[in-house]
Scaffold this motif. Structure first.
Motif, PDB file in Angstrom:
ATOM      1  N   LEU A 141       0.815  -1.211   0.000  1.00 53.90           N
ATOM      2  CA  LEU A 141       0.000   0.000   0.000  1.00 53.90           C
ATOM      3  C   LEU A 141       0.856   1.272   0.000  1.00 53.90           C
ATOM      4  O   LEU A 141       1.786   1.394  -0.778  1.00 53.90           O
ATOM      5  N   GLY A 142       0.536   2.229   0.879  1.00 56.17           N
ATOM      6  CA  GLY A 142       1.258   3.494   0.920  1.00 56.17           C
ATOM      7  C   GLY A 142       2.268   3.584   2.041  1.00 56.17           C
ATOM      8  O   GLY A 142       2.621   4.680   2.478  1.00 56.17           O
ATOM      9  N   ASN A 143       2.762   2.435   2.499  1.00 58.81           N
ATOM     10  CA  ASN A 143       3.716   2.451   3.611  1.00 58.81           C
ATOM     11  C   ASN A 143       4.898   3.374   3.344  1.00 58.81           C
ATOM     12  O   ASN A 143       5.315   4.137   4.217  1.00 58.81           O
ATOM     13  N   GLN A 144       5.470   3.294   2.141  1.00 56.43           N
ATOM     14  CA  GLN A 144       6.664   4.083   1.841  1.00 56.43           C
ATOM     15  C   GLN A 144       6.363   5.579   1.955  1.00 56.43           C
ATOM     16  O   GLN A 144       7.157   6.332   2.527  1.00 56.43           O
ATOM     17  N   PHE A 145       5.222   6.015   1.464  1.00 56.44           N
ATOM     18  CA  PHE A 145       4.824   7.422   1.576  1.00 56.44           C
ATOM     19  C   PHE A 145       4.629   7.797   3.043  1.00 56.44           C
ATOM     20  O   PHE A 145       5.173   8.801   3.512  1.00 56.44           O
ATOM     21  N   ASP A 146       3.865   6.990   3.781  1.00 54.27           N
ATOM     22  CA  ASP A 146       3.574   7.307   5.180  1.00 54.27           C
ATOM     23  C   ASP A 146       4.850   7.406   6.022  1.00 54.27           C
ATOM     24  O   ASP A 146       5.017   8.334   6.806  1.00 54.27           O
ATOM     25  N   GLN A 147       5.737   6.439   5.865  1.00 55.83           N
ATOM     26  CA  GLN A 147       6.979   6.438   6.649  1.00 55.83           C
ATOM     27  C   GLN A 147       7.845   7.652   6.311  1.00 55.83           C
ATOM     28  O   GLN A 147       8.402   8.297   7.210  1.00 55.83           O
ATOM     29  N   THR A 148       7.916   7.960   5.029  1.00 55.83           N
ATOM     30  CA  THR A 148       8.726   9.102   4.616  1.00 55.83           C
ATOM     31  C   THR A 148       8.133  10.399   5.145  1.00 55.83           C
ATOM     32  O   THR A 148       8.856  11.267   5.647  1.00 55.83           O
ATOM     33  N   VAL A 149       6.803  10.541   5.047  1.00 54.38           N
ATOM     34  CA  VAL A 149       6.146  11.753   5.536  1.00 54.38           C
ATOM     35  C   VAL A 149       6.394  11.929   7.030  1.00 54.38           C
ATOM     36  O   VAL A 149       6.677  13.040   7.496  1.00 54.38           O
ATOM     37  N   HIS A 150       6.311  10.851   7.788  1.00 54.50           N
ATOM     38  CA  HIS A 150       6.558  10.944   9.232  1.00 54.50           C
ATOM     39  C   HIS A 150       7.958  11.507   9.508  1.00 54.50           C
ATOM     40  O   HIS A 150       8.107  12.477  10.263  1.00 54.50           O
TER      41      HIS A 150
END
Length: 180
Positions: A141-150
């Motif tokens: 899913l969007g794990n890479q986006f979420d982790q980077t945004v954090h």
């Protein structure tokens, strides 16, 4: 673990420092800050809101019962990988109608929300949509986006505090919740 860390590191390396600094300036300029996002992006927004509150900023999360109306001089900080979420677009329209500024953290700066934003931070990460321009990832899913945004918002907030806050560690700690 190392693969995930490498992926996030690679995305951050390709994120514009200039855009990140511009968001920091928007945070410092804002009278009040409103964070918005849906799903996991919204959770990343809540984490950023908490850090901003610790740093002494007047900050709210949209949709909460105690969130006041947005007004001139305020900043709406939206987090949306796609930049197309209708509920966020409605909030952007309300913010613009109130003469507030809008910042967007997204993978898609050419999105409808991106076109309405005064400040953009483009995160070149994979989302759940797996569009052709997005990088490969082993993550769902969007794990890479979420982790980077954090991590990205954490670093922007740290930079913002270094360039616009006089709060000490002890004062920030005093802002931390004490009814846990």
């Amino acid at each position: 673990m190392q693969s995930v860390v490498h992926e996030v590191s690679r995305v951050i390396e390709h994120t514009s420092e200039e855009e990140a600094v511009q968001l920091s300036k928007e945070l410092l300029r804002a009278k009040r800050i409103f964070l918005t996002g849906e799903g996991r992006s919204g959770l990343m927004g809540k984490a950023a809101a908490m850090r901003l509150m610790h740093g002494g900023f007047d900050v709210y999360v949209t949709g909460e019962t105690i969130t006041p109306s947005i007004a001139e001089g305020d900043l709406l900080l939206a987090i949306s990988g796609s930049g197309t979420i209708p509920s966020i677009m409605n909030q952007v329209k309300s913010a613009k109608k109130s003469s507030s500024r809008v910042a967007l953290v997204t993978t898609n700066p050419d999105s409808p929300i991106g076109e309405e934003s005064d400040c953009l931070v483009t995160v070149p990460a994979a989302t759940k949509k797996r569009l052709p321009h997005e990088p490969d990832t082993i993550q769902p899913l969007g794990n890479q986006f979420d982790q980077t945004v954090h991590l990205l918002l954490d670093t922007i907030i740290i930079y913002t505090l270094q360039h616009g806050s006089t709060l000490t560690h002890e004062e920030m700690t005093a802002n931390h919740a004490n009814m846990e």
